[in-house]
Each structure stands twice: as C-alpha cells, then as structure tokens.
Design a protein around this motif. Structure first.
Motif, PDB file in Angstrom:
ATOM      1  N   LYS A  64       0.850  -1.193   0.000  1.00  0.00           N
ATOM      2  CA  LYS A  64       0.000   0.000   0.000  1.00  0.00           C
ATOM      3  C   LYS A  64       0.886   1.244   0.000  1.00  0.00           C
ATOM      4  CE  LYS A  64      -3.793  -2.208   2.426  1.00  0.00           C
ATOM      5  NZ  LYS A  64      -4.556  -2.303   3.673  1.00  0.00           N
ATOM      6  N   PRO A  65       0.407   2.330  -0.605  1.00  0.00           N
ATOM      7  CA  PRO A  65       1.209   3.565  -0.642  1.00  0.00           C
ATOM      8  C   PRO A  65       1.699   4.013   0.733  1.00  0.00           C
ATOM      9  CG  PRO A  65      -0.660   3.774  -2.116  1.00  0.00           C
ATOM     10  CD  PRO A  65      -0.846   2.484  -1.357  1.00  0.00           C
ATOM     11  N   ASP A  66       0.860   3.916   1.751  1.00  0.00           N
ATOM     12  CA  ASP A  66       1.264   4.344   3.100  1.00  0.00           C
ATOM     13  C   ASP A  66       2.422   3.501   3.634  1.00  0.00           C
ATOM     14  OD1 ASP A  66      -0.677   6.291   3.053  1.00  0.00           O
ATOM     15  OD2 ASP A  66      -2.049   5.235   4.398  1.00  0.00           O
ATOM     16  N   ASP A  67       2.411   2.209   3.335  1.00  0.00           N
ATOM     17  CA  ASP A  67       3.510   1.347   3.782  1.00  0.00           C
ATOM     18  C   ASP A  67       4.802   1.692   3.041  1.00  0.00           C
ATOM     19  OD1 ASP A  67       2.145  -0.143   5.766  1.00  0.00           O
ATOM     20  OD2 ASP A  67       1.227  -1.378   4.204  1.00  0.00           O
ATOM     21  N   GLU A 116       5.621   4.563   1.862  1.00  0.00           N
ATOM     22  CA  GLU A 116       6.073   5.845   2.427  1.00  0.00           C
ATOM     23  C   GLU A 116       6.767   5.637   3.771  1.00  0.00           C
ATOM     24  OE1 GLU A 116       6.240   8.971   1.289  1.00  0.00           O
ATOM     25  OE2 GLU A 116       5.388   8.401  -0.640  1.00  0.00           O
ATOM     26  N   LYS A 117       6.172   4.789   4.606  1.00  0.00           N
ATOM     27  CA  LYS A 117       6.757   4.505   5.919  1.00  0.00           C
ATOM     28  C   LYS A 117       8.147   3.891   5.760  1.00  0.00           C
ATOM     29  CE  LYS A 117       5.140   1.025   8.132  1.00  0.00           C
ATOM     30  NZ  LYS A 117       4.247   0.111   8.819  1.00  0.00           N
ATOM     31  N   LYS A 158       1.812  -7.086   4.395  1.00  0.00           N
ATOM     32  CA  LYS A 158       1.994  -5.689   3.982  1.00  0.00           C
ATOM     33  C   LYS A 158       2.912  -5.574   2.775  1.00  0.00           C
ATOM     34  CE  LYS A 158       0.892  -3.477   8.280  1.00  0.00           C
ATOM     35  NZ  LYS A 158       1.121  -2.280   9.049  1.00  0.00           N
TER      36      LYS A 158
END
Length: 134
Positions: free
Chosen positions: A75-78, A80-81, A100
């Motif tokens: 996922k984009p948020d992962d 980024e993290k 993830k």
C-alpha cells in the motif's frame, strides 16, 4: 518532486542504487541480474522498474510491460513509511508475514535465506528514502 515509482523517481532511485556500495558492489559479487518491479497493492501492473545487471542498475523508469523477476507490492502508506524509516530484517519479516509487503513475482523465502541477497534487499529500502518524492 517526482511521485513514488514514477519514471523520474525510478531513474533517481537507480542512480542512488548505483552510488550505494552495499547494493551494487554487494550484488555484483554474486552476479545478481534481475528486472525488479515496484507498485501498489491491488493494481494489475507494477508502476516502475529497475533493470539490474551484475548488481548495478542499467535501466530504470515507468513500467512498460517488461518481464519481471521480482514484483514488489504494498500500500502507498507502507511504501512511504519504509522510505522514511528504512526496513530492518525483523520489520521485513513482519511486513511479509503480515501481508503488507507482497511478492507478486519472486521468491521471498529463497532471497531471505541468502545473506548475500537479503542484506542488499534491506539496504534498498534505505536507498529509496534518499530519493525525493511528492
């Protein structure tokens, strides 16, 4: 700043990869050659790719149907993290077993059992963080 996995971002990522001895030099020692795709979970195709020959990126850009040896999705948020904080061995294992980080193509088990591949793979997340993005 280019968006994550865009053509410009992938070119910058490839340049950073080649500047990092813990990637290029380490992978050259094992003669690593692969086409690696990066993208988002749930999408049909990767967004960007790196062509790696003898450990070094020789081509990079927006995905355009290349045959992939590795296709990494999250996922984009992962993403980024991981770009912001990097990813250690334990976090990588948790990301994979927790779903993830998905390997749409490629053998996670074989890679993680080979220290000559696992170390550079983890380092690649740190290098991602050096690339500016929007």
């Amino acid at each position: 700043m280019p968006a994550l996995f865009s053509d410009d971002w992938m070119v910058d990522f490839g340049n950073e990869w080649n500047e990092e001895p813990d990637l290029g030099d380490a992978l050259a020692k094992i003669g690593f050659n692969s086409v690696i795709g990066y993208g988002f979970e749930g999408e049909d195709t990767a967004r960007g790719y790196l062509n790696v020959e003898n450990g070094y990126v020789t081509a990079a850009g927006a995905f355009d149907g290349q045959e992939l040896n590795w296709d990494l999705r999250a996922k984009p948020d992962d993403w980024e993290k991981w770009c912001n904080k990097g990813l250690g061995m334990m976090a990588l294992g948790l990301a994979y077993t927790g779903g993830k980080l998905k390997f749409k193509t490629g053998d996670y088990g074989a890679m993680i059992k080979n220290p000559a591949m696992a170390g550079p793979f983890i380092k690649s997340f740190t290098v991602m963080g050096r690339v500016a993005r929007s």
